[in-house]
Design a protein around this motif. Structure first.
Motif, mmCIF file in Angstrom:
data_model
loop_
_atom_site.group_PDB
_atom_site.id
_atom_site.type_symbol
_atom_site.label_atom_id
_atom_site.label_comp_id
_atom_site.label_asym_id
_atom_site.label_seq_id
_atom_site.Cartn_x
_atom_site.Cartn_y
_atom_site.Cartn_z
ATOM 1 N N VAL A 166 0.850 -1.185 0.000
ATOM 2 C CA VAL A 166 0.000 0.000 0.000
ATOM 3 C C VAL A 166 0.890 1.240 0.000
ATOM 4 O O VAL A 166 1.716 1.415 0.897
ATOM 5 N N VAL A 167 0.764 2.068 -1.026
ATOM 6 C CA VAL A 167 1.567 3.290 -1.154
ATOM 7 C C VAL A 167 0.820 4.425 -0.459
ATOM 8 O O VAL A 167 -0.263 4.829 -0.889
ATOM 9 N N ASN A 168 1.409 4.929 0.614
ATOM 10 C CA ASN A 168 0.790 6.005 1.391
ATOM 11 C C ASN A 168 1.532 7.332 1.284
ATOM 12 O O ASN A 168 0.997 8.369 1.668
ATOM 13 N N VAL A 169 2.775 7.292 0.796
ATOM 14 C CA VAL A 169 3.626 8.487 0.805
ATOM 15 C C VAL A 169 3.589 9.166 -0.564
ATOM 16 O O VAL A 169 3.890 8.536 -1.579
ATOM 17 N N PRO A 170 3.216 10.442 -0.628
ATOM 18 C CA PRO A 170 3.231 11.157 -1.914
ATOM 19 C C PRO A 170 4.649 11.475 -2.345
ATOM 20 O O PRO A 170 5.548 11.610 -1.515
ATOM 21 N N PHE A 171 4.874 11.578 -3.642
ATOM 22 C CA PHE A 171 6.185 11.945 -4.168
ATOM 23 C C PHE A 171 5.998 12.725 -5.463
ATOM 24 O O PHE A 171 4.922 12.701 -6.085
ATOM 25 N N LEU A 172 7.053 13.432 -5.878
ATOM 26 C CA LEU A 172 7.002 14.285 -7.054
ATOM 27 C C LEU A 172 6.702 13.461 -8.300
ATOM 28 O O LEU A 172 7.322 12.427 -8.536
ATOM 29 N N GLY A 173 5.743 13.903 -9.091
ATOM 30 C CA GLY A 173 5.397 13.217 -10.326
ATOM 31 C C GLY A 173 4.380 12.107 -10.156
ATOM 32 O O GLY A 173 4.024 11.438 -11.133
#
Length: 316
Positions: free
Chosen positions: A233-240
């Motif tokens: 589960v991807v919870n961390v936002p990142f650029l792009g």
């Protein structure tokens, strides 16, 4: 045999680092149109200032403000600039000893041709109107004739962090087996290859079985339905980022395959995704297809009962 597919690829990200008190002092000076050197234990002044004295190995703590003029001690001509360099036209890189300094500084010199620069030439900084605390806040040019006024200092808090874009451009040539896989995707098919010895089916195809070391020449068209074996589960936002978190990246074992394929799981809340869940490929509209795994937008639940653990435990 059909020709292999090739494509340009760019891997890029922004690298953020803290500057520390020495480099931060130097970059703050550049932002404010001042060249700052560091005094070493033997009395010499170095530009840019090192964090530690190369002779005594002690931290450099004494700074000296210097003029923005200097002398070229050596140089080289850049006839074909590349992306990220100070100019899009030919220019010179030079080792410049700033007046009052004892070590040279590598920087760009704005000259029209190699005939316009020489060792011993006097140069002066030309400051950018808008500066951020970077070596790109200035370039050097011949010190002579009328010189434009120095822009007013920008001011503000000391520079303590810098963001450096990192980019790698290369040309990727797919293997014949990968090319066949990508061409299959352009036709709405998912293709793998079977090992003639162990009978395992690999997707994407690898050209040879990693277990038996024999060519996998037999091509197999696989189902668009499979089972989630593991997921994150991807919870961390990142650029792009194209999808708002949380969302799920999972390994999907397609029916008939012996190795899982990584892709997105959507159309279901992230906290409801589970191992064993049955999913199907959701394809983009045909007019958006290329030769890429992105032809499949994502995988979505089929509504079938979950697969029994024993059916996929050997593929974890």
């Amino acid at each position: 045999m059909s020709r292999t597919l090739q494509a340009p690829v760019t891997v890029a990200f922004d690298y953020t680092r803290s500057t520390g008190p020495v480099i931060g002092r130097f970059l703050t000076g550049l932002r404010d149109t001042t060249i700052v050197g560091g005094r070493l234990g033997d009395g010499r002044v170095a530009v840019p200032p090192p964090e530690y004295d190369p002779v005594t190995h002690k931290a450099v703590t004494e700074f000296v403000e210097l003029p923005d003029t200097g002398t070229v001690t050596s140089w080289t001509w850049v006839s074909e600039p590349v992306a990220g360099q100070p100019f899009e036209r030919p220019f010179a890189y030079a080792l410049i000893t700033i007046d009052g300094a004892d070590t040279p500084w590598l920087h760009a010199v704005d000259v029209v041709s190699p005939d316009d620069i020489e060792t011993g030439m006097r140069v002066r900084a030309r400051w950018a109107e808008e500066r951020t605390g970077s070596v790109n806040d200035l370039v050097f040019e011949a010190d002579g004739g009328d010189q434009p006024g120095t822009p007013a200092p920008t001011g503000g808090e000391d520079v303590s962090r810098i963001v450096t874009p990192v980019s790698l451009d290369y040309h990727y040539a797919a293997s014949p087996e990968e090319s066949s896989f990508f061409r299959g995707l352009a036709e709405g098919r998912i293709l793998g290859q079977r090992c003639p010895k162990c009978r395992k089916v690999y997707v994407p195809p690898r050209g040879a079985c990693p277990t038996d070391g024999v060519p996998t020449a037999e091509e197999i068209e696989l189902s668009h339905v499979g089972t989630v074996t593991t997921f994150c589960v991807v919870n961390v936002p990142f650029l792009g980022q194209k999808i708002k978190p949380p969302y799920v990246s999972a390994y999907v074992l397609l029916d008939g395959a012996d190795i899982a394929l990584q892709h997105l799981i959507l159309d279901i809340p992230a906290d409801e995704v589970r191992m064993g869940m049955r999913v199907k490929a959701v394809w983009k509209p045909r007019d958006e297809w290329g030769t890429s795994i992105e032809n499949i937008s994502h995988f979505a639940p089929t509504g079938e009962p979950d697969a029994d653990f024993d059916s996929y435990k050997h593929h974890l």
